[in-house]
Design a protein around this motif. Structure first.
Motif, PDB file in Angstrom:
ATOM      1  N   SER A 168       4.463  19.472  36.662  1.00 22.71           N
ATOM      2  CA  SER A 168       4.517  20.819  37.237  1.00 22.71           C
ATOM      3  C   SER A 168       5.651  21.623  36.612  1.00 22.71           C
ATOM      4  CB  SER A 168       4.665  20.762  38.762  1.00 22.71           C
ATOM      5  OG  SER A 168       5.959  20.346  39.126  1.00 22.71           O
ATOM      6  N   ALA A 169       6.783  20.978  36.338  1.00 23.78           N
ATOM      7  CA  ALA A 169       7.894  21.699  35.714  1.00 23.78           C
ATOM      8  C   ALA A 169       7.523  22.131  34.303  1.00 23.78           C
ATOM      9  CB  ALA A 169       9.143  20.826  35.690  1.00 23.78           C
ATOM     10  N   SER A 170       6.860  21.259  33.553  1.00 24.46           N
ATOM     11  CA  SER A 170       6.515  21.640  32.179  1.00 24.46           C
ATOM     12  C   SER A 170       5.486  22.770  32.201  1.00 24.46           C
ATOM     13  CB  SER A 170       6.019  20.439  31.379  1.00 24.46           C
ATOM     14  OG  SER A 170       4.741  20.048  31.804  1.00 24.46           O
ATOM     15  N   TYR A 171       4.632  22.774  33.211  1.00 26.75           N
ATOM     16  CA  TYR A 171       3.675  23.871  33.397  1.00 26.75           C
ATOM     17  C   TYR A 171       4.421  25.173  33.664  1.00 26.75           C
ATOM     18  CZ  TYR A 171       0.389  26.567  36.431  1.00 26.75           C
ATOM     19  OH  TYR A 171      -0.369  27.533  37.035  1.00 26.75           O
ATOM     20  N   CYS A 172       5.380  25.138  34.571  1.00 31.72           N
ATOM     21  CA  CYS A 172       6.133  26.352  34.901  1.00 31.72           C
ATOM     22  C   CYS A 172       6.959  26.833  33.709  1.00 31.72           C
ATOM     23  CB  CYS A 172       7.062  26.104  36.097  1.00 31.72           C
ATOM     24  SG  CYS A 172       6.178  25.897  37.653  1.00 31.72           S
ATOM     25  N   VAL A 173       7.553  25.884  32.973  1.00 30.22           N
ATOM     26  CA  VAL A 173       8.388  26.276  31.828  1.00 30.22           C
ATOM     27  C   VAL A 173       7.516  26.892  30.736  1.00 30.22           C
ATOM     28  CG1 VAL A 173       9.861  25.407  29.962  1.00 30.22           C
ATOM     29  CG2 VAL A 173      10.224  24.610  32.305  1.00 30.22           C
ATOM     30  N   ALA A 174       6.391  26.252  30.435  1.00 28.84           N
ATOM     31  CA  ALA A 174       5.523  26.777  29.377  1.00 28.84           C
ATOM     32  C   ALA A 174       4.966  28.138  29.783  1.00 28.84           C
ATOM     33  CB  ALA A 174       4.395  25.791  29.096  1.00 28.84           C
ATOM     34  N   LEU A 175       4.630  28.270  31.056  1.00 28.78           N
ATOM     35  CA  LEU A 175       4.097  29.535  31.569  1.00 28.78           C
ATOM     36  C   LEU A 175       5.151  30.634  31.456  1.00 28.78           C
ATOM     37  CD1 LEU A 175       1.431  30.378  32.901  1.00 28.78           C
ATOM     38  CD2 LEU A 175       2.387  29.714  35.108  1.00 28.78           C
ATOM     39  N   ALA A 176       6.351  30.349  31.933  1.00 27.72           N
ATOM     40  CA  ALA A 176       7.429  31.332  31.874  1.00 27.72           C
ATOM     41  C   ALA A 176       7.729  31.689  30.424  1.00 27.72           C
ATOM     42  CB  ALA A 176       8.675  30.794  32.571  1.00 27.72           C
ATOM     43  N   PRO A 203       7.809  20.163  27.237  1.00 30.62           N
ATOM     44  CA  PRO A 203       7.646  18.716  27.394  1.00 30.62           C
ATOM     45  C   PRO A 203       7.775  18.247  28.836  1.00 30.62           C
ATOM     46  CG  PRO A 203       9.859  19.184  26.615  1.00 30.62           C
ATOM     47  CD  PRO A 203       9.137  20.513  26.686  1.00 30.62           C
ATOM     48  N   GLY A 204       7.251  17.067  29.082  1.00 33.64           N
ATOM     49  CA  GLY A 204       7.480  16.390  30.356  1.00 33.64           C
ATOM     50  C   GLY A 204       8.827  15.698  30.325  1.00 33.64           C
ATOM     51  N   LYS A 205       9.134  15.002  31.394  1.00 31.73           N
ATOM     52  CA  LYS A 205      10.437  14.310  31.464  1.00 31.73           C
ATOM     53  C   LYS A 205      10.254  12.914  32.070  1.00 31.73           C
ATOM     54  CE  LYS A 205      11.489  13.530  35.862  1.00 31.73           C
ATOM     55  NZ  LYS A 205      10.459  13.960  36.665  1.00 31.73           N
ATOM     56  N   ILE A 206      11.202  12.078  31.769  1.00 25.76           N
ATOM     57  CA  ILE A 206      11.306  10.822  32.501  1.00 25.76           C
ATOM     58  C   ILE A 206      12.744  10.661  32.976  1.00 25.76           C
ATOM     59  CG2 ILE A 206       9.426   9.475  31.475  1.00 25.76           C
ATOM     60  CD1 ILE A 206      11.443   8.387  29.464  1.00 25.76           C
ATOM     61  N   ILE A 207      12.921   9.895  34.035  1.00 26.33           N
ATOM     62  CA  ILE A 207      14.270   9.515  34.427  1.00 26.33           C
ATOM     63  C   ILE A 207      14.533   8.148  33.820  1.00 26.33           C
ATOM     64  CG2 ILE A 207      15.822   9.025  36.352  1.00 26.33           C
ATOM     65  CD1 ILE A 207      14.417  11.103  37.950  1.00 26.33           C
ATOM     66  N   LEU A 208      15.529   8.089  32.948  1.00 25.62           N
ATOM     67  CA  LEU A 208      15.831   6.817  32.277  1.00 25.62           C
ATOM     68  C   LEU A 208      16.544   5.862  33.225  1.00 25.62           C
ATOM     69  CD1 LEU A 208      17.074   7.849  28.708  1.00 25.62           C
ATOM     70  CD2 LEU A 208      14.987   6.608  29.291  1.00 25.62           C
ATOM     71  N   THR A 209      17.527   6.378  33.950  1.00 26.68           N
ATOM     72  CA  THR A 209      18.290   5.550  34.898  1.00 26.68           C
ATOM     73  C   THR A 209      18.753   6.425  36.062  1.00 26.68           C
ATOM     74  OG1 THR A 209      20.380   6.018  33.772  1.00 26.68           O
ATOM     75  CG2 THR A 209      19.244   3.997  33.135  1.00 26.68           C
ATOM     76  N   GLY A 210      18.934   5.827  37.197  1.00 28.06           N
ATOM     77  CA  GLY A 210      19.643   6.489  38.290  1.00 28.06           C
ATOM     78  C   GLY A 210      18.803   7.134  39.374  1.00 28.06           C
TER      79      GLY A 210
END
Lengths: 384, 384
Positions: free
Chosen positions: A147-155, A8-15
């Motif tokens: 890009s992180a979700s790409y790397c995680v799914a790839l790994a 999955p992708g991510k969002i920053i909720l706060t901070g």
């Protein structure tokens, strides 16, 4: 054998931004995924090639495995259980492999993703011919952790086909990794992120790998699971941001106004802490879902005001805020600001058609996603 | 004899709302005035009438002085040197005098201003026939201190014709009061404000009477004089606000989120303190005027973000922010928010025609005013 992984992708909720100055931030996975399918080919199939097909951008690259093998003087395979950083020599070898591809100028940003692929593939799987197909529901470079979700799914896909992780290949449907294997996936993904981003925080890949909600402060990550199902409207303003310049701008403002900014960052820290308390509290609770949603909306509104006082908003972000406000929905920018994506909480039972069509008429791109779902998963034998 | 008085309006530069919770706020006079001209008439002139002409609203009221005298059982005159609050009995008598006027429904808000006039006139001047003409450059009820400048100008004109203050009637042009007389004008004006507003803070009339810049915190006022000439664009969104509801909304938010809001208020306090330091610093200084203006713009932007995190902005305010941002100008709401007026700093040499015409095309009303000028002044023998 074919294996498919999704992360999955991510969002920053706060901070966001305040986290650089010691405040707590809260990130969460979103139900928008990058999919990687991996199929080993036999030499007769396809001339002994390693193929990477980035479907969304209609780019397809291939290398004879012998060329890939020749590029890495120290054979990297059989090291799949030990995540390794790409050395300067290997980076040079990868650059040579990528240079030959003639990636169109407009898509040159993808070159680092291709480099990350080559490093992860050769390190984890060695030099077997294969076809890897990547598709994503996440817009690139918009702060949603594509890009992180790409790397995680790839790994994940690569590791699922090694002895380093233990997966049950007889299972159908999406499978999660065990704790230790997930850690390995996450570490390899981080090595890929380093090739793409230089000095990533590690938050994006961690959220993508583990899913759910993560709070982070001064480099420490805390995993959290929430009972609440929160739905977010994510509006991509499509305005490209210069994250480094935005981060530097906030730091400069802090140097000019240390007292004010210290209070602003502390206010953001309190917002993140209040948010995590709400998310962690069991449902049903003394607060109803509606009351919790109202509190979260207020926290988002306050965080947005504080982000504006840091100077990281943008005219397009304000347009989204104004438009959603007309529908009594609370919004805040997510990530670096200066464009990028805007979050709008969709309380239970919100009718969103009108606000989405109004936002799209401004030229923005809208996604609706549940947050805090599962992290990376794999699927054996799925048809690609 | 005729006397004319003028008293400036005010803006809050920083700290509105937060001041209610203990933060410092900074207010300043603006070069937009309410003018009061007072001319005593002889019985033969005009049938022994006390006339009040509110020129901007095209309303003219008159009372036979005998009726006014009859309304006040205890003769109020000869007390001009002792500012006195309007008692319940006197308020009733005034209400009876105002009730007869048949003020149109749409302008009923002016009734309290007429009451304040009757109290100040009868208290300071007794029951002489006279004609009082009021005009103002300030929009009513938009947070620019129109009622305070009306009370200050009225008190100034009335007191200038008594023995209680010492003015040089042989002088032409605008004259300031001496320190003690100014205090008397301000105290009477405050009594007028109480009739109009119930429980005024006293800040508006003090800024209008003394001019310049005043910082206030926890009820303490500090006068300041600045070398800097700052020009503000003041945009009236013409959206009426419910100040009480906005103030209550911030207090409720503070009860819901005490930690966050305490930091927000502290940040505002620091903003006000930084602003006063800049305004008080001599020019030339280690900072050039341009550098100071940039700092003030940044402080305004930060204060606006913090006001948004208090929840007191409004769609029309955001429209002004967006519009001025296009011209690289910094803005913030001033006063209660929720509509009302927006300040935009106009740095030296700013060309404003375009931004003003764009704002006016949104239906807003624009004023350009220097801030921190003189307070109340009088002028003898000026033609009205």
């Amino acid at each position: 054998m074919e294996v498919k992984a999704r992360a999955p992708g991510k969002i920053i909720l706060t901070g966001e931004h305040a986290v650089v100055h010691g405040s707590t931030a809260v990130a969460t996975s979103i139900g928008l995924y990058t999919y990687v399918s991996l199929r080993f080919t036999t030499p007769s199939d396809d001339e002994d090639l390693l193929k990477l097909h980035l479907k969304d951008t209609a780019l397809e690259f291939s290398w004879p495995v012998s060329r890939v093998r020749g590029a890495f003087p120290e054979s990297a395979a059989q090291l799949s259980s030990t995540p390794t950083s790409c050395s300067v020599e290997n980076a040079k070898a990868i650059a040579a492999l990528v240079e030959h591809l003639d990636i169109p100028e407009a898509k040159i940003g993808l070159a680092s993703g291709v480099s990350a692929f080559l490093w992860l593939y050769s390190s984890i799987q060695g030099f077997k011919p294969a076809t890897v197909v990547v598709t994503s529901e996440l817009p690139l470079g918009s702060g949603l952790g594509s890009s992180a979700s790409y790397c995680v799914a790839l790994a994940a896909a690569l590791l699922a086909c090694t002895d380093s992780v233990s997966t049950d290949v007889n299972h159908q449907g999406w499978l999660s990794f065990g704790e230790k294997d997930l850690e390995l996936v996450n570490k390899w993904a981080f090595e890929g992120e380093k090739i793409i981003h230089g000095k990533p925080s590690g938050i994006d890949n961690t959220v993508s790998a583990y899913g759910n909600i993560i709070s982070f402060k001064s480099g420490n990550l805390t995993h959290m699971k929430s009972d609440m199902t929160l739905k977010m409207l994510i509006t991509n303003t499509k305005v490209g941001r210069n994250t480094k310049a935005l981060v530097a701008g906030v730091s400069e403002r802090m140097l000019r106004h240390p007292d004010i900014m210290a209070f602003v960052f502390s206010a953001v820290d309190s917002i993140s802490n209040e948010l995590t308390a709400i998310l962690k509290s069991p449902t049903p609770d003394e607060l109803s879902v509606t009351e919790k949603e109202e509190k979260i909306e207020e926290l988002m509104e306050m965080n947005q005001g504080l982000l504006q006082s840091m100077g990281v908003s943008h005219a397009t972000i304000e347009t989204v805020l104004r438009t959603t406000l007309k529908y009594k929905l609370a919004s805040k920018l997510t990530g670096a600001g200066g464009g990028g994506c805007v979050l709008t909480l969709l309380p239970t039972c919100t009718v969103v058609d009108k606000v989405v069509s109004e936002l799209e008429s401004c030229g923005f791109q809208c996604f609706i996603a549940e947050i805090g779902g599962t992290g990376v998963e794999i699927n054996f034998g799925a048809s690609s």
